[in-house]
Design an enzyme around this catalytic site. Sequence first.
Site, PDB file in Angstrom:
ATOM      1  CE  LYS A 174      21.634  26.595 -31.040  1.00 57.63           C
ATOM      2  NZ  LYS A 174      22.730  27.304 -30.348  1.00 57.63           N
ATOM      3  CD  GLU A 249      24.202   9.724 -30.625  1.00 57.63           C
ATOM      4  OE1 GLU A 249      24.440   9.339 -29.459  1.00 57.63           O
ATOM      5  OE2 GLU A 249      23.994   8.939 -31.558  1.00 57.63           O
ATOM      6  CB  CYS A 283      28.613  12.576 -24.265  1.00 59.39           C
ATOM      7  SG  CYS A 283      29.621  12.232 -25.692  1.00 59.39           S
ATOM      8  CD  GLU A 384      25.682  14.298 -19.011  1.00 64.38           C
ATOM      9  OE1 GLU A 384      24.728  15.035 -19.321  1.00 64.38           O
ATOM     10  OE2 GLU A 384      26.419  13.747 -19.861  1.00 64.38           O
TER      11      GLU A 384
HETATM   12  P1  NAD Z   1      22.654  21.560 -24.264  1.00 60.11           P
HETATM   13  O1  NAD Z   1      21.541  20.577 -24.297  1.00 60.11           O
HETATM   14  O2  NAD Z   1      22.575  22.651 -23.269  1.00 60.11           O
HETATM   15  O3  NAD Z   1      22.795  22.281 -25.678  1.00 60.11           O
HETATM   16  C1  NAD Z   1      23.020  21.580 -26.865  1.00 60.11           C
HETATM   17  C2  NAD Z   1      22.554  22.420 -28.035  1.00 60.11           C
HETATM   18  O4  NAD Z   1      21.136  22.515 -27.992  1.00 60.11           O
HETATM   19  C3  NAD Z   1      23.083  23.857 -28.031  1.00 60.11           C
HETATM   20  O5  NAD Z   1      23.379  24.267 -29.341  1.00 60.11           O
HETATM   21  C4  NAD Z   1      21.893  24.641 -27.488  1.00 60.11           C
HETATM   22  O6  NAD Z   1      21.874  25.986 -27.879  1.00 60.11           O
HETATM   23  C5  NAD Z   1      20.741  23.874 -28.103  1.00 60.11           C
HETATM   24  N1  NAD Z   1      19.448  24.045 -27.436  1.00 60.11           N
HETATM   25  C6  NAD Z   1      19.203  24.406 -26.150  1.00 60.11           C
HETATM   26  N2  NAD Z   1      17.862  24.480 -25.930  1.00 60.11           N
HETATM   27  C7  NAD Z   1      17.262  24.142 -27.091  1.00 60.11           C
HETATM   28  C8  NAD Z   1      15.904  24.020 -27.496  1.00 60.11           C
HETATM   29  N3  NAD Z   1      14.886  24.258 -26.651  1.00 60.11           N
HETATM   30  N4  NAD Z   1      15.639  23.634 -28.762  1.00 60.11           N
HETATM   31  C9  NAD Z   1      16.646  23.358 -29.634  1.00 60.11           C
HETATM   32  N5  NAD Z   1      17.943  23.485 -29.303  1.00 60.11           N
HETATM   33  C10 NAD Z   1      18.260  23.860 -28.053  1.00 60.11           C
HETATM   34  O7  NAD Z   1      24.027  20.730 -24.112  1.00 60.11           O
HETATM   35  P2  NAD Z   1      25.512  21.274 -23.889  1.00 60.11           P
HETATM   36  O8  NAD Z   1      25.623  21.804 -22.493  1.00 60.11           O
HETATM   37  O9  NAD Z   1      25.958  22.142 -25.008  1.00 60.11           O
HETATM   38  O10 NAD Z   1      26.320  19.890 -24.001  1.00 60.11           O
HETATM   39  C11 NAD Z   1      26.434  19.021 -22.957  1.00 60.11           C
HETATM   40  C12 NAD Z   1      25.492  17.848 -23.097  1.00 60.11           C
HETATM   41  O11 NAD Z   1      25.656  17.231 -24.360  1.00 60.11           O
HETATM   42  C13 NAD Z   1      25.768  16.755 -22.080  1.00 60.11           C
HETATM   43  O12 NAD Z   1      24.557  16.262 -21.578  1.00 60.11           O
HETATM   44  C14 NAD Z   1      26.491  15.690 -22.890  1.00 60.11           C
HETATM   45  O13 NAD Z   1      26.413  14.395 -22.358  1.00 60.11           O
HETATM   46  C15 NAD Z   1      25.811  15.824 -24.195  1.00 60.11           C
HETATM   47  N6  NAD Z   1      26.628  15.263 -25.264  1.00 60.11           N
HETATM   48  C16 NAD Z   1      26.261  14.072 -25.800  1.00 60.11           C
HETATM   49  C17 NAD Z   1      27.030  13.490 -26.793  1.00 60.11           C
HETATM   50  C18 NAD Z   1      26.637  12.171 -27.396  1.00 60.11           C
HETATM   51  O14 NAD Z   1      27.091  11.887 -28.488  1.00 60.11           O
HETATM   52  N7  NAD Z   1      25.823  11.384 -26.752  1.00 60.11           N
HETATM   53  C19 NAD Z   1      28.191  14.140 -27.236  1.00 60.11           C
HETATM   54  C20 NAD Z   1      28.535  15.360 -26.661  1.00 60.11           C
HETATM   55  C21 NAD Z   1      27.745  15.922 -25.687  1.00 60.11           C
END
Ligand code: NAD
Length: 499
Positions: A174, A249, A283, A384
């Site tokens: 997804k 992550e 991130c 963040e």
């Molecule tokens: P997000 O948490 O909003 O979404 C990430 C994914 O999770 C999306 O596909 C979303 O649809 C899904 N999701 C949302 N709610 C969910 C639920 N209840 N159950 C299962 N899946 C769900 O994050 P984003 O805005 O897409 O990305 C930004 C975040 O990602 C930042 O916090 C960033 O630091 C982090 N990030 C971390 C890394 C790393 O490797 N540590 C890398 C890239 C991004």
Amino acid sequence: MKLFKNFIAGAWVEPTTGDYFDNVNPADTSDVIGRFPLSSRADVDQAVASAQRGFERWRRTPAPARGDVIRKAGDILVRRKDEIADLMTREMGKPLTETRGDVQEGIDTAYYAATEGRRLFGHTVPSELRDKWAMSFRRPIGVAGIITPFNFPLAIPTWKIFPALLCGNAVVFKPAEDVPHTGTVFVEVLLEAGVPADVIQLVHGTGEAVGAAIVEHPGVSLVSFTGSTETGRSVGETCGRLHKRLSLEMGGKNAMIVLDDADPDLALEGVLWGAFGTTGQRCTATSRLILQSGIHDDFLSRLVKRARALKLGDGRREGTDVGPLVNEASVKKVERYVDIGVADGADLLMGGRRAAARGLEKGYFFEPTIFARVEQGMRIEQEEIFGPVLSVLRVESPDEAFRINNGVKYGLSSSLYTRDVSVAFRALSELDNGITYINAPTIGAEAHLPFGGVKQTGNGHREGGWEVYEFYSETKVGYVDFSGTLQRAQIDNYLGTPD
Ligand code: NAD
């Protein structure tokens, strides 16, 4: 308007809901890329059932042959690199140089994974007993649920899906709602490369509906999630309750430390790239700059001058340094944090608002923003923001800088600029992060090294490099006794002095 589909049970299919959402270009919201499925639990059920069938076949395919398929996926990514970079920039905004880099990361990950098909080492060790072999080897686990964020629309899915497939698992994928097009094209690439149709499933939709359904589904044995710490926490709670293997992550609040003895020109280039590259939506973005007092004032005034010269614009246009934020909610979030920073007494040196220049009014552009006089403990120093906002702190010594670096709940990456090799090596052991860069910014992971963070950034697993293969395979131990007699282990049969 192009209507995109899910890929489930070997076919491109409409969602059972019949509902769709618009995928828009964040640099120009009048540009709608297409309509993508708003799927439901019923679609996830079908996808998992198909993946379970696919798993039974794929797990028996020899690992070197699985690696071959992944190598072909790498070849296809090479061929389609520019096209994918362009569609990626169109749907999430970062400049073409960065989206080409995103695809290249996927290519590097493919070629690394392909060779792992000829390793996947276990151990063969001496047995305690005579005429007996003892060894460990790896087995595939089952159906892997892969949930990814918007900021690395291809690279992050490849970090997860290539090792998952290489180890013999089937995948339900997804992608984030903001980047469904790149996710779709990646699945096309996998199918063209020869991944069997029921081994990969693509289900589009929201996190609350599709993401949660994948995490909760009893047929999904392992979950790999990258996204915010808040979402990761709820994914973790569910997986804990259901005893699922889980890789998380999550967020970061990464600091760059510049000491008095650093090369200031090098550090200046580093912070501009670290803080404002990908519009701060990495991130690993540099969101805190910790300056030693001897260079603080001079460095800061040079930094502001350079940051003002950064060119905002459509990432598909030549010369753009900083693209838009990904969506309206991100703009609102960044605006909220600017207000918090001002209210808490930090000094807003530049930016802090939507970009209003001509040509930018139809997109989610935000001016590069720098706060000075930030104190440890302020919310803009701790939380963040995920936008082009840099918080600058002043310190007297390396040790004070290390303490500030470590004083947040996150622990992804850190960076230190110094010419003192002793301080550099001390930093490597003292800074509480999964990655520390010396004389380079907080961003720049390489595909063949483990990537991940400590504290609330992760849960102990790593992506990339050799460690990720541990996550996607289960260790099994085999004992072969060819003595012809019952040799009892774990009772007192110590043989004493050898013959
Ligand atoms: P997000 O948490 O909003 O979404 C990430 C994914 O999770 C999306 O596909 C979303 O649809 C899904 N999701 C949302 N709610 C969910 C639920 N209840 N159950 C299962 N899946 C769900 O994050 P984003 O805005 O897409 O990305 C930004 C975040 O990602 C930042 O916090 C960033 O630091 C982090 N990030 C971390 C890394 C790393 O490797 N540590 C890398 C890239 C991004």
